[in-house]
Motif scaffolding. Structure first.
Motif, PDB file in Angstrom:
ATOM      1  N   SER A 255     -14.263   1.864  -4.229  1.00  0.00           N
ATOM      2  CA  SER A 255     -14.148   0.144  -5.220  1.00  0.00           C
ATOM      3  C   SER A 255     -15.508   0.651  -5.694  1.00  0.00           C
TER       4      SER A 255
ATOM      5  N   CYS B 164      -4.821   7.597  -1.610  1.00  0.00           N
ATOM      6  CA  CYS B 164      -4.637   6.271  -2.008  1.00  0.00           C
ATOM      7  C   CYS B 164      -3.652   5.752  -1.320  1.00  0.00           C
ATOM      8  N   ASN B 165      -3.186   4.665  -0.179  1.00  0.00           N
ATOM      9  CA  ASN B 165      -1.705   4.263  -0.024  1.00  0.00           C
ATOM     10  C   ASN B 165      -2.421   2.542   0.170  1.00  0.00           C
ATOM     11  N   GLY B 166      -3.572   2.158  -0.798  1.00  0.00           N
ATOM     12  CA  GLY B 166      -4.369   0.591  -0.745  1.00  0.00           C
ATOM     13  C   GLY B 166      -4.551   0.221   0.547  1.00  0.00           C
ATOM     14  N   GLU B 167      -4.730   1.367   1.488  1.00  0.00           N
ATOM     15  CA  GLU B 167      -5.362   0.715   2.888  1.00  0.00           C
ATOM     16  C   GLU B 167      -7.410   0.661   2.994  1.00  0.00           C
ATOM     17  N   LYS B 168      -7.504  -0.585   3.228  1.00  0.00           N
ATOM     18  CA  LYS B 168      -8.975  -0.176   3.202  1.00  0.00           C
ATOM     19  C   LYS B 168     -10.018   0.701   3.820  1.00  0.00           C
TER      20      LYS B 168
ATOM     21  N   TYR C 228      -4.595   1.638 -11.455  1.00  0.00           N
ATOM     22  CA  TYR C 228      -6.246   1.343 -10.354  1.00  0.00           C
ATOM     23  C   TYR C 228      -6.936   1.853 -11.231  1.00  0.00           C
TER      24      TYR C 228
ATOM     25  N   SER D  13       2.820   4.438  -6.207  1.00  0.00           N
ATOM     26  CA  SER D  13       2.138   3.805  -5.506  1.00  0.00           C
ATOM     27  C   SER D  13       2.756   4.272  -3.748  1.00  0.00           C
TER      28      SER D  13
ATOM     29  N   SER E 129      -2.339   5.350 -11.433  1.00  0.00           N
ATOM     30  CA  SER E 129      -3.423   5.894  -9.825  1.00  0.00           C
ATOM     31  C   SER E 129      -2.224   7.568  -9.921  1.00  0.00           C
TER      32      SER E 129
ATOM     33  N   ASP F 105     -10.249   6.781  -6.673  1.00  0.00           N
ATOM     34  CA  ASP F 105      -8.899   5.697  -6.068  1.00  0.00           C
ATOM     35  C   ASP F 105      -9.326   5.491  -4.767  1.00  0.00           C
TER      36      ASP F 105
ATOM     37  N   ARG G 115       2.066   2.171  -1.058  1.00  0.00           N
ATOM     38  CA  ARG G 115       1.655   1.073  -0.275  1.00  0.00           C
ATOM     39  C   ARG G 115       3.177   0.500   0.304  1.00  0.00           C
TER      40      ARG G 115
ATOM     41  N   SER H 266       4.696  -2.312  -1.921  1.00  0.00           N
ATOM     42  CA  SER H 266       4.776  -2.442  -3.042  1.00  0.00           C
ATOM     43  C   SER H 266       5.637  -2.162  -4.231  1.00  0.00           C
TER      44      SER H 266
END
Lengths: 181, 181, 181, 181
Positions: free
Chosen positions: A96, A48-52, B80, B10, B85, A93, B12, B15
């Motif tokens: 959602s 999970c890298n925070g992308e949707k 998260y 993270s 995470s 993660d 991201r 981040s």
């Protein structure tokens, strides 16, 4: 009839948490529920890298769809370092509130050493965080290497009975609590 | 002089937990400690599958070596779903007592919403499980999107002071507690 | 030389957590530390009502003084309902940062059933909250009714060895970490 | 119609957790449920010493009876030292599976400082231990000294709305899950 999705948090070929998950799935199915087990060993999920969206990883959308359409969940994790596996936490993660909220969830953990409920406690708080229900019945299998026979059946009758109670509570409470109900 | 390794949980691109980690690393370095930050965004780690060695992923050995040679750790995680995470937990799962025991550890968490200490609590119990020390000073940054300026500096003086106390405690207690001492 | 105060969280006449506390106290004393055990069964403490002073209960001041003057603590609790006993938590509630901060603390829990670390986890986070240290070594005694002989000695050698390691770590790390040092 | 019992974990004369409990009780009652609030400030409970009966403390039997006859519970605790108050934990210790199992429970915590969910997390695991249900909706009131007006009403509309959702979920899920149902 309720729909349950099971997710196992181990990628080991001879994973005992997958054995436990399959066993729980069988018991739940025998009570009339529809059960789909997502075996993360067969799926290709990214970190999970925070992308949707993850267009390069169609299994993300597949997992999200399966969970979104379910009424309840079984989460089975090996206890690594006194908590849920990173593999399972990462799968969560990637989802959602859209997928996880309101699901009625049963928790299983599997340990090499003495039984303990750390991973179950952490998962309980995590699932509450996404506004899911967690049933009081939970299963921690200590010294899991001696819990199953060669066919993946439980050697201990009391533990087997615990799986029955777990399955019964999961199905019955999902019927009562599920959103559509 | 003590050696500290920082790991951020993270992936991201922008981040805030990496910003927080870098800031903590700077403060720790300014106290004379040697600090190496492992940026998981630059590393190629597999999901933990229970194997001992990962010949196809040389970054596993690199991470293990860096942590094994360190006296202390900084773990920075985004919170998260009310916990650490999966990315960071998986990195920890790839290590064992060999690398993690006896390390003196400082914990940082970063949240989009209101400040909370769930991820820190879980990490504290996880690190105890691998027989590491966790310092009492910990940092939870709530509403992290408004915590940093464009240069990655903290906008709040009290929070900045907290980083100073965190760094001071980490360096001093690592000097006192490290195995070699 | 370090000063350690032990507090037991059970009021039962034949309390096994008091046995465990006394045993730990002996081991710690044999390493040269000064140890005082506060037996809550012999003390008259009120329920915490948020007042600062309790003139009608001189044992509050006595407990606070003993803890304030100590360098380290041993907290031994029965695990009631999967957590620390209300008796012990109330004793901690009667104290504040003034007494508890910076203390180096070792944790013991005692259960009737299978070993588990819930009470220890909760105590670990509680003691962090008051800015105390908690050593990684901790002891959970499951099925405590068969752990001790008639003289209060441990029947299991491995468990006895764990007490030795616990005592050694508590004394050594208190020497390293105590405020005055 | 469901029966709900509320228990508050503060003995302070001007307790904000009692205010919060009374407010929740009002909202639950307005949904048609029968609600009884046990105010521990008006009751005379002993410390739990492991005895089964407390003939000198008739309030123990009174509390047990009220809880045994209830379908659901509201537990409201001040967060002391990052966990549930000793006062509330002791009240729970005085009860057992006989009273607590299968109850559908809603949790509220009240803090002087920044909002946090430690006490709620601990209570969630404690109530699971006694085989109770805990609803996903929970309320943590940070900086409680500025949450209420002079009449004990909430100053913040969003928080007030949270009480509505809490009450609605507690009543509806108790109807669905209660043992007799």
């Amino acid at each position: 009839m309720v729909k349950i999705v099971g997710i196992g948090g181990s990628l080991r070929a001879e994973s005992q948490s997958q054995l436990a998950l399959n066993l729980a799935a069988l018991r739940v199915r025998s009570l009339g529920a529809e059960v789909e087990v997502l075996d993360l060993r067969q799926m290709n999920l990214p970190f999970c890298n925070g992308e949707k969206e993850f267009p390069d990883f169609p299994d993300v959308a597949k997992m999200r769809k399966a969970v979104a359409e379910a009424d309840g969940l079984i989460l089975a994790t090996p206890e690594y370092h006194g908590s849920v596996s990173g593999v399972l936490k990462n799968a969560l993660d990637l989802m959602s509130f859209d997928q996880l909220s309101d699901k009625v969830t049963g928790l299983i953990s599997v340990l090499g050493g003495q039984s303990n409920s750390n991973a179950l406690n952490d998962l309980r708080v995590i699932m509450r965080w996404v506004h899911a229900w967690v049933i009081p019945e939970q299963i921690a299998i200590g010294q899991a290497w001696k819990a199953f026979d060669a066919n993946g059946n439980l050697l201990d009758d009391k533990l087997s009975q615990r799986f029955d109670e777990f399955a019964k509570s999961l199905v019955e409470s999902t019927q009562k609590l599920r959103k559509a109900a």
